[in-house]
Design a protein around this motif. Structure first.
Motif, PDB file in Angstrom:
ATOM      1  N   ASP A 202      27.558   5.600  32.498  1.00  0.00           N
ATOM      2  CA  ASP A 202      27.127   5.403  33.927  1.00  0.00           C
ATOM      3  C   ASP A 202      27.483   4.002  34.697  1.00  0.00           C
ATOM      4  O   ASP A 202      27.218   4.170  35.521  1.00  0.00           O
ATOM      5  N   SER A 203      28.643   3.351  33.606  1.00  0.00           N
ATOM      6  CA  SER A 203      29.714   2.180  34.934  1.00  0.00           C
ATOM      7  C   SER A 203      30.124   2.823  35.792  1.00  0.00           C
ATOM      8  O   SER A 203      30.958   2.585  36.544  1.00  0.00           O
ATOM      9  N   TYR A 204      30.766   4.605  34.760  1.00  0.00           N
ATOM     10  CA  TYR A 204      32.245   5.405  36.051  1.00  0.00           C
ATOM     11  C   TYR A 204      31.730   5.684  36.963  1.00  0.00           C
ATOM     12  O   TYR A 204      30.443   6.240  37.705  1.00  0.00           O
ATOM     13  N   PRO A 205      32.530   5.901  38.387  1.00  0.00           N
ATOM     14  CA  PRO A 205      32.299   6.249  39.865  1.00  0.00           C
ATOM     15  C   PRO A 205      31.766   7.425  38.958  1.00  0.00           C
ATOM     16  O   PRO A 205      32.860   8.312  38.165  1.00  0.00           O
ATOM     17  N   VAL A 206      31.334   9.020  40.344  1.00  0.00           N
ATOM     18  CA  VAL A 206      31.326   9.644  39.798  1.00  0.00           C
ATOM     19  C   VAL A 206      32.814  10.626  39.984  1.00  0.00           C
ATOM     20  O   VAL A 206      33.225  10.014  40.980  1.00  0.00           O
ATOM     21  N   GLY A 207      33.217  11.601  39.441  1.00  0.00           N
ATOM     22  CA  GLY A 207      34.351  11.762  39.332  1.00  0.00           C
ATOM     23  C   GLY A 207      34.948  12.884  41.023  1.00  0.00           C
ATOM     24  O   GLY A 207      33.601  13.905  40.483  1.00  0.00           O
ATOM     25  N   LYS A 208      36.095  13.662  40.587  1.00  0.00           N
ATOM     26  CA  LYS A 208      36.064  14.065  41.481  1.00  0.00           C
ATOM     27  C   LYS A 208      37.240  14.859  40.800  1.00  0.00           C
ATOM     28  O   LYS A 208      37.608  16.561  41.348  1.00  0.00           O
ATOM     29  N   GLY A 209      37.254  15.152  39.446  1.00  0.00           N
ATOM     30  CA  GLY A 209      37.590  16.036  38.371  1.00  0.00           C
ATOM     31  C   GLY A 209      37.611  15.550  36.851  1.00  0.00           C
ATOM     32  O   GLY A 209      36.775  15.040  37.214  1.00  0.00           O
ATOM     33  N   PRO A 210      38.098  16.603  36.778  1.00  0.00           N
ATOM     34  CA  PRO A 210      37.441  17.101  34.889  1.00  0.00           C
ATOM     35  C   PRO A 210      37.733  15.748  33.966  1.00  0.00           C
ATOM     36  O   PRO A 210      37.356  15.821  32.947  1.00  0.00           O
ATOM     37  N   TYR A 211      38.440  14.850  34.163  1.00  0.00           N
ATOM     38  CA  TYR A 211      39.497  14.097  33.808  1.00  0.00           C
ATOM     39  C   TYR A 211      39.471  12.681  34.056  1.00  0.00           C
ATOM     40  O   TYR A 211      40.229  11.789  34.262  1.00  0.00           O
ATOM     41  N   ARG A 212      38.201  12.179  34.108  1.00  0.00           N
ATOM     42  CA  ARG A 212      37.823  10.917  34.930  1.00  0.00           C
ATOM     43  C   ARG A 212      38.105   9.475  34.515  1.00  0.00           C
ATOM     44  O   ARG A 212      37.536   8.923  34.747  1.00  0.00           O
ATOM     45  N   PHE A 213      38.038   9.562  33.070  1.00  0.00           N
ATOM     46  CA  PHE A 213      37.489   8.717  32.253  1.00  0.00           C
ATOM     47  C   PHE A 213      39.343   7.922  31.726  1.00  0.00           C
ATOM     48  O   PHE A 213      39.968   8.674  31.568  1.00  0.00           O
ATOM     49  N   VAL A 214      39.405   6.992  31.319  1.00  0.00           N
ATOM     50  CA  VAL A 214      40.574   5.944  31.060  1.00  0.00           C
ATOM     51  C   VAL A 214      40.448   6.651  29.997  1.00  0.00           C
ATOM     52  O   VAL A 214      40.153   6.266  28.222  1.00  0.00           O
TER      53      VAL A 214
END
Length: 183
Positions: free
Chosen positions: A61-73
């Protein structure tokens, strides 16, 4: 992990003014050209993307809403200008501590370190897989070969693929086909 980050920091300090891409040496395969790589590496900091919030799902829930399928580090080191990467690592050494030297994915590690730096506002994530694609998170039905290149989701041609875990066996035939096409 702390030793690896200190090494990356020292490398970036020695190569200030240049661009670099850190990748895992054992399980990354470069498919793109040097021109594509130069165009993909920003002046800032770009993290390799991953399709799951792992190993810290509680931070989802801390991540911004992503624009693509690989939004995590992804745990692989970042890409970008050496000066910008050095600044992120220096920030992280003060604010996102790695307490030990243990080389375990379950202990403090570079993925947790760079995730904390990213969530603190430092860098961006390659959400579409243009720089790299972690194939263990992509079903084979979403990957094909077109004009001698691996293509994700119909249009993205990653410069690197990360062949970790079970993906080595899952994608063996596809990688062999790519290799035959380049020989």
């Amino acid at each position: 992990w702390a030793a690896l980050l200190r090494w990356e920091l020292d490398f970036c300090r020695r190569h200030d003014g240049e661009k670099v891409v850190f990748v895992d040496s054992a399980d990354f395969l470069m498919l793109g050209s040097s021109d594509e790589l130069e165009a993909a590496v920003p002046e800032g900091v770009l993290y390799h993307g991953e399709g799951r919030c792992w190993p810290e799902p509680h931070k989802l829930d801390s991540y911004p809403v992503g624009k693509g399928p690989y939004r995590f580090v992804n745990g692989t080191g970042p890409a970008g200008s050496c000066g910008a990467i050095a600044s992120v690592i220096e920030f992280g050494m003060k604010e996102c501590l790695i307490r030990g030297e243990e080389a375990s994915i379950f202990a403090d590690n570079d993925q947790r370190f760079f995730t904390a730096c990213y969530l603190a506002g430092h860098g961006t994530v390659d959400e579409v897989g243009k720089l790299s694609a972690q194939l263990n998170a992509i079903p084979p039905s979403q990957v094909h070969i077109q004009d001698g290149r691996l293509v994700l989701g119909g249009e993205v041609k990653p410069i690197f693929v990360h062949l970790n875990g079970a993906s080595k066996d899952t994608y063996k035939a596809l990688i062999e086909e790519l290799i035959r096409g380049t020989v």
